[in-house]
Enzyme design. Structure first.
Site, PDB file in Angstrom:
ATOM      1  CB  SER A 278      14.891   2.009 -66.169  1.00  0.00           C
ATOM      2  OG  SER A 278      16.016   1.359 -67.077  1.00  0.00           O
TER       3      SER A 278
ATOM      4  CE  LYS B  65      18.432   1.601 -64.447  1.00  0.00           C
ATOM      5  NZ  LYS B  65      17.947   0.691 -65.224  1.00  0.00           N
TER       6      LYS B  65
END
Lengths: 175, 177
Positions: free
Chosen positions: B45, B93
């Site tokens: 990701s 993230k």
């Protein structure tokens, strides 16, 4: 003079050694096992702080029992406020993930609690900043379960999980 | 006589070991909880910033808890946080927006979002392959775990991770500067 200095240094050294052991041991205990906290506010009346400002309850907060995020409906828990990470709030768990409940003043009339979340409310409806304001909360914000009232002595008690019958979920996914 | 001496020595070693153990464990736990720890990054990701090599070579990053003890993050920081959907999982993230920012989302249920008080908006660099705020919305700062400050492994990827906000992800309006 030399002997007195030697003794002084030894005491300082022993103190520092003790200090550098005691601090991490205590910090680890308070972070991961249990700590105490004074309850502020009226959102959990009459269960907590029935006396208002004159006499705040002091509760035992058990971190260890929620290390696997194992809470049940009716538990009183402390959690990091979703709106202010520097504040802890203490509320009752009303619904678990998958439950469908009717809300009190929330933007949606019915809510299905998402995965990994819970729904919390203060017992004193209308005087509580809870899920009816900020919605379901992530289990990751769970801080501890309040297990006992420790002060004042006349209010010593074990806090039992107690779900108000009118707040039962309309549908529960887990039993 | 020799047996008694050997037993005495053995007991002293055990005692010294236990004393050391009961000191070292809380000190280490406190350090890893509150100062810094390391972690292996899994998944795609955050490609290409993290794990560009895919499964063959996972990056290992330094996670700095101390630097976020006051919840002081900036746009572009790479952070680890407790997953809003699964409290037993950490996700890594990039911080895209802070409270008060208005941003355009990528596949979220609302096209524009104003990030609420006490929340941030996070995204993986590899859009479309990331379970992030575009799926679960703004996240509470209370779920913040650490800031990823360095890649420690593999050695050819040693680097300090700089805050880097992709220009196309800048907020339409920012409340704080």
């Amino acid at each position: 003079m030399a002997q007195a200095q030697g003794l002084g240094k030894r005491y300082i050294k022993a103190f520092l050694k003790g200090f550098f052991v005691a601090v991490p041991v205590t910090v680890t205990f308070l972070d991961r096992v249990a700590c105490v906290a004074r309850v502020e506010g009226a959102s959990m009346q009459p269960s907590l702080n029935p006396g208002g400002r004159q006499a705040s309850d002091v509760v035992l907060l058990n971190h260890w029992s929620i290390r696997n995020y194992d809470v049940q409906r009716g538990d009183i828990v402390s959690l990091v406020s979703p709106r202010n990470p520097e504040q802890k709030i203490i509320k009752r768990v009303i619904a678990l993930e998958g439950d469908i409940i009717k809300t009190i003043g929330y933007k949606k009339k019915y809510v299905k609690v998402p995965h990994g979340h819970i729904w919390v409310e203060g017992d004193h409806h209308g005087h509580s900043f809870d899920s009816n304001a900020f919605g379901p909360v992530s289990l990751g914000l769970l801080h501890a379960r309040a297990t006992h009232i420790l002060w004042p002595p006349q209010r010593w008690q074990k806090l039992q999980p107690m779900l108000p019958p009118e707040r039962k979920p309309l549908h529960r996914e887990q039993e």
